[in-house]
Design a protein around this motif. Sequence first.
Motif, PDB file in Angstrom:
ATOM      1  N   PRO A  42       0.840  -1.203   0.000  1.00 30.35           N
ATOM      2  CA  PRO A  42       0.000   0.000   0.000  1.00 30.35           C
ATOM      3  C   PRO A  42       0.875   1.254   0.000  1.00 30.35           C
ATOM      4  CG  PRO A  42      -0.714  -1.549   1.702  1.00 30.35           C
ATOM      5  CD  PRO A  42       0.578  -2.073   1.140  1.00 30.35           C
ATOM      6  N   ASP A  43       0.376   2.333  -0.568  1.00 30.21           N
ATOM      7  CA  ASP A  43       1.127   3.594  -0.623  1.00 30.21           C
ATOM      8  C   ASP A  43       1.586   4.011   0.764  1.00 30.21           C
ATOM      9  OD1 ASP A  43       0.869   3.804  -3.341  1.00 30.21           O
ATOM     10  OD2 ASP A  43      -0.896   5.094  -3.259  1.00 30.21           O
ATOM     11  N   ILE A  47       8.899  -1.705   3.142  1.00 29.34           N
ATOM     12  CA  ILE A  47       9.082  -3.145   3.374  1.00 29.34           C
ATOM     13  C   ILE A  47       9.295  -3.403   4.858  1.00 29.34           C
ATOM     14  CG2 ILE A  47      10.747  -5.033   3.073  1.00 29.34           C
ATOM     15  CD1 ILE A  47       8.975  -4.943   0.713  1.00 29.34           C
ATOM     16  N   THR A  48      10.109  -2.585   5.511  1.00 29.25           N
ATOM     17  CA  THR A  48      10.393  -2.773   6.934  1.00 29.25           C
ATOM     18  C   THR A  48       9.117  -2.677   7.757  1.00 29.25           C
ATOM     19  OG1 THR A  48      12.615  -1.876   6.642  1.00 29.25           O
ATOM     20  CG2 THR A  48      11.750  -1.924   8.887  1.00 29.25           C
ATOM     21  N   GLN A  49       8.288  -1.681   7.491  1.00 30.06           N
ATOM     22  CA  GLN A  49       7.019  -1.556   8.205  1.00 30.06           C
ATOM     23  C   GLN A  49       6.114  -2.752   7.931  1.00 30.06           C
ATOM     24  OE1 GLN A  49       6.034   2.197   6.398  1.00 30.06           O
ATOM     25  NE2 GLN A  49       6.280   3.306   8.348  1.00 30.06           N
ATOM     26  N   PHE A  50       6.073  -3.168   6.677  1.00 26.48           N
ATOM     27  CA  PHE A  50       5.210  -4.278   6.289  1.00 26.48           C
ATOM     28  C   PHE A  50       5.601  -5.573   7.007  1.00 26.48           C
ATOM     29  CE2 PHE A  50       4.059  -7.784   3.378  1.00 26.48           C
ATOM     30  CZ  PHE A  50       2.684  -7.579   3.330  1.00 26.48           C
ATOM     31  N   VAL A  51       6.886  -5.895   7.026  1.00 24.78           N
ATOM     32  CA  VAL A  51       7.282  -7.161   7.667  1.00 24.78           C
ATOM     33  C   VAL A  51       7.069  -7.102   9.177  1.00 24.78           C
ATOM     34  CG1 VAL A  51       8.883  -7.826   5.832  1.00 24.78           C
ATOM     35  CG2 VAL A  51       9.755  -6.633   7.836  1.00 24.78           C
TER      36      VAL A  51
END
Length: 105
Positions: A42-43, A47-51
Motif C-alpha cells: 500500500p502507498d 518493506i520494513t514496516q510491512f514485515v
Amino acid sequence: AGTDIMEVFNDQSVSDCFVTYVRFLTSQELQANPDQYSPYLPDGITITQFVKTEVEPVNRDCDYLQCVALANKLKLGVCIEYLDLSEGPLNNHVFPAEQQPKVFL
C-alpha cells in the motif's frame, strides 16, 4: 516407534516454532529484494514496516505477497487451493505462476 508427522505438527510448541521460522524466511526474502516486492505494498508503507506489522507477527494471516515471497525464497512451486461458497471446482493459486507446483495446500 516413529512419531507421526500429524502428531508433531499438532503439538502447539512445534507448530508455533515452525510458523515463526517460515515467517522469518518470508521476512528475509521481502527485505532482501525490496525492489521486487515494494510495488505491491500500500502507498506509504515500507518493506520494513510491512514485515514488522504483517509478516513477522504470528497472529496475522498471510496474503498473496507473503505467499509469493515464501515460494521464491524456497525456490518451490506452491499451489494453494481454497474453498469458498461458489459453485464449481476448487479455486487455486500457483506461486510463482510459471512453476509447476511441488507443494499443495
